[in-house]
Design a protein around this motif. Structure first.
Motif, mmCIF file in Angstrom:
data_model
loop_
_atom_site.group_PDB
_atom_site.id
_atom_site.type_symbol
_atom_site.label_atom_id
_atom_site.label_comp_id
_atom_site.label_asym_id
_atom_site.label_seq_id
_atom_site.Cartn_x
_atom_site.Cartn_y
_atom_site.Cartn_z
ATOM 1 N N ASN A 391 0.840 -1.204 0.000
ATOM 2 C CA ASN A 391 0.000 0.000 0.000
ATOM 3 C C ASN A 391 0.875 1.254 0.000
ATOM 4 O O ASN A 391 0.591 2.230 -0.704
ATOM 5 C CB ASN A 391 -0.905 0.034 1.222
ATOM 6 C CG ASN A 391 -2.147 -0.829 1.037
ATOM 7 O OD1 ASN A 391 -2.422 -1.290 -0.074
ATOM 8 N ND2 ASN A 391 -2.879 -1.061 2.110
ATOM 9 N N ASP A 447 4.969 6.379 5.130
ATOM 10 C CA ASP A 447 5.188 6.645 3.705
ATOM 11 C C ASP A 447 5.005 8.116 3.385
ATOM 12 O O ASP A 447 4.579 8.907 4.231
ATOM 13 C CB ASP A 447 4.256 5.759 2.855
ATOM 14 C CG ASP A 447 2.782 6.069 3.080
ATOM 15 O OD1 ASP A 447 2.435 7.259 3.142
ATOM 16 O OD2 ASP A 447 1.977 5.102 3.192
ATOM 17 N N ARG A 466 -12.658 0.913 0.119
ATOM 18 C CA ARG A 466 -11.616 1.557 -0.692
ATOM 19 C C ARG A 466 -11.976 3.025 -0.831
ATOM 20 O O ARG A 466 -13.141 3.383 -0.874
ATOM 21 C CB ARG A 466 -11.533 0.947 -2.100
ATOM 22 C CG ARG A 466 -11.417 -0.558 -2.126
ATOM 23 C CD ARG A 466 -10.854 -1.047 -3.449
ATOM 24 N NE ARG A 466 -9.462 -0.717 -3.599
ATOM 25 C CZ ARG A 466 -8.954 0.023 -4.570
ATOM 26 N NH1 ARG A 466 -9.733 0.522 -5.493
ATOM 27 N NH2 ARG A 466 -7.658 0.272 -4.631
ATOM 28 N N GLY A 477 -9.517 -3.915 -1.961
ATOM 29 C CA GLY A 477 -10.063 -3.352 -0.714
ATOM 30 C C GLY A 477 -10.095 -4.356 0.425
ATOM 31 O O GLY A 477 -10.870 -4.196 1.376
ATOM 32 N N LEU A 480 -6.109 -4.394 3.957
ATOM 33 C CA LEU A 480 -6.049 -3.906 5.349
ATOM 34 C C LEU A 480 -6.963 -4.722 6.258
ATOM 35 O O LEU A 480 -6.672 -4.879 7.441
ATOM 36 C CB LEU A 480 -6.430 -2.420 5.419
ATOM 37 C CG LEU A 480 -5.378 -1.432 4.910
ATOM 38 C CD1 LEU A 480 -5.851 0.005 5.094
ATOM 39 C CD2 LEU A 480 -4.038 -1.631 5.622
#
Ligand code: ADP
Length: 515
Positions: A391, A447, A466, A477, A480
């Motif tokens: 991600n 990030d 998402r 989606g 996570l």
């Protein structure tokens, strides 16, 4: 104003007395008594602060006068001022309550005023003591707390009304027949705890709860006695018991609800698993026939037909991935995840290898320091880290080269009992042992991507949640959702700190492994 009764037949002696008093007192009033009828009338009609009397009188004697005064005014001090008395008379008079005795001779005249002063002071002090005692007693009697004193053998010495009321005793005499040691089921000695809650059976058969507080005191005779307080705490106790019962039923209800919920959840997950599983066969048929059409019948189709066919194939492939991911997610709930010490450095290195192609193509830089060991399930942990890293590589603004930083931090925390998920195969004992460990490792993956608005910080961990179209950022989606389920199954937690446009910092928490 001071009112003084003077009983003396001799006028010059009375004058002498008044003169001596004038030396000491500025304002006073005297009643001079010369015979029996005047004496009787004075006693009947007036009130005196003091009497000064002679012994030898024509109509009576000092002892009789003294007795008459004391019987009418027990608190009125009397001084005998005489030259006819003797030691015997003095002793007799003292027994009858005489306050002072002064010989009527020039040597002793000056003592008179001093004696009057002293006697008055003593009487005032006595009155004050009596007043204080009365006040204390009435306060004690009005108090709702039992106050008592007793011997170390449990015999009651004195108590207030509340004490008798609390013990349902009629009076002090009845109370003194009771051995308080038996009643309070305590030895009442110096080793006993100073405060104790005791339940006493009442006449109506119910229980009364009292709080007993004891203090040890020594009397002026050197005897050790116990001063105690007794408070009725029945309503407090009843409330406490009701609260405890309420808590117990509440806990039972919560655990039965939790069990019901877990059951429903398990059924739902089983259903999702079998549906996903069953969807695979028809999907495979769609994919295969589309493939056959593409290879064997392509020449029979025009460009539009071909385009539609390719779209069917693309959608079927996406659906396949979705189903695969859903199955992975379901499997995570069902499979056993034994917990063991895992080297986080190795996990992160392996995730880097798996994502090598993407890292290179995106010119990404991933920085990480040596990481500690945690208690986790190695394959699941790798899966979680890969999901988070991919991600971080994916959700960057166009043209931005991903810069990712990974680090760990040790955090001391009180035991988590309620919110940590039970591990598979974990018994109550192992759980308790693990709960007493207070060191946690927070692994952070930061990030420089597009960031996530605050209101989505929870939602993104749900299945199929998402925030972007597949055309912009491809995905299903579910990454996570898998990460969260995996972390929770390992007894940890997951969360994110992020703001839109400012990069994201995902955090996973694990128990630290300490050899
Ligand atoms: P997928 O990656 O397949 O879309 P995930 O469950 O992994 O699904 O993520 C859910 C959503 O959370 C993503 O679609 C994206 O909107 C958001 N998201 C996840 N990770 C990041 C990240 N590092 N930066 C920005 N947004 C993210």
């Amino acid at each position: 104003m001071l009112h003084i009764l003077i009983v003396d037949d001799n006028p010059s002696d009375r004058l002498l007395i008044i003169r001596e008093l004038e030396r000491e007192f500025s304002g006073f009033q005297v009643a001079e008594i010369l015979d029996a009828s005047a004496f009787a009338e004075a006693l009947a009609t007036e009130i005196f602060d003091m009497a000064i009397i002679d012994y030898q009188l024509r109509w009576s004697n000092g002892l009789e006068v003294l007795r008459a005064v004391k019987s009418r005014f027990p608190d009125c001090p009397v001084i005998m001022f005489t030259n006819t008395g003797n030691e015997e008379i003095a002793v007799e008079a003292m027994k009858a309550g005489l306050d002072d005795y002064i010989i009527k001779s020039p040597r002793h005249y000056v003592r008179l005023a001093v004696a009057v002063q002293g006697v008055l002071k003593r009487v005032a002090a006595q009155k004050q003591v009596v007043r204080l005692e009365n006040r204390l007693q009435s306060l004690l009697d009005r108090l709702n707390v039992g106050v008592f004193s007793c011997t170390v053998n449990g015999r009651l010495l004195e108590s207030n009304q509340a004490f008798l009321r609390l013990l349902e005793l009629e009076n002090l005499q009845q109370a003194q027949l009771v051995d308080l040691r038996d009643l309070f089921r305590t030895s009442l000695d110096l080793d006993t705890a100073q405060t104790k809650e005791i339940s006493l059976p009442k006449a109506d058969g119910l229980l009364k709860w009292v709080l007993l507080t004891q203090y040890f005191n020594t009397t002026s005779e050197g005897e050790t006695i116990i001063d105690g307080l007794l408070e009725d705490i029945t309503s407090l106790k009843q409330a406490e018991i009701a609260l405890r019962q309420l808590n117990e039923t509440l806990e039972m209800r919560v655990s039965s609800r939790t069990a019901e919920l877990e059951d429903v959840n398990a059924q739902l997950e089983a259903f999702a698993y079998s549906v996903s599983h069953d969807l695979r066969a028809p999907l495979r048929a769609i994919e295969s026939f589309a493939q056959i059409l593409l290879t064997d019948y392509a020449s029979n189709l025009d460009a539009t037909g071909l385009d539609f066919l390719q779209r069917i194939e693309g959608s079927a492939a996406l659906m396949n991935t979705l189903i695969e991911n859903l199955l992975d997610y379901s499997r995570l709930s069902r499979s056993n995840l034994p917990i063991e010490p895992v080297d986080l450095s190795l996990i992160v290195a392996e995730a880097n290898t798996q994502l090598g192609e993407e890292i290179r193509s995106k010119k990404a830089v991933i920085a990480f320091e040596p990481l500690p060991h945690v208690l986790a399930h190695s394959a699941t942990l790798l899966r979680v880290v890969v999901n988070l890293l991919s991600n971080a590589l994916k959700f960057v603004a166009p043209g931005v080269e991903p810069r990712i930083r990974i680090w760990a931090q040790e955090v001391e925390e009180p035991p988590r009992r309620r919110d940590s998920a039970r591990l598979v195969g974990e018994t109550e004992t192992t759980r308790t042992e693990l709960d007493t460990m207070t060191k946690w490792i927070h692994l952070r993956i930061e990030d420089n991507g597009i960031g996530i608005a605050q209101e989505y910080h929870q939602r993104i961990f749900g299945v199929f949640e998402r925030l972007h179209g597949v055309e912009v950022y491809p995905g299903t989606g579910i990454g996570l959702a898998i990460a969260r389920k995996g972390v929770e199954r390992m007894g940890g937690r997951i969360g994110v700190e992020s703001a839109l446009g400012q990069g994201s910092r995902f955090r996973i928490e694990f128990r630290k492994y300490e050899p």
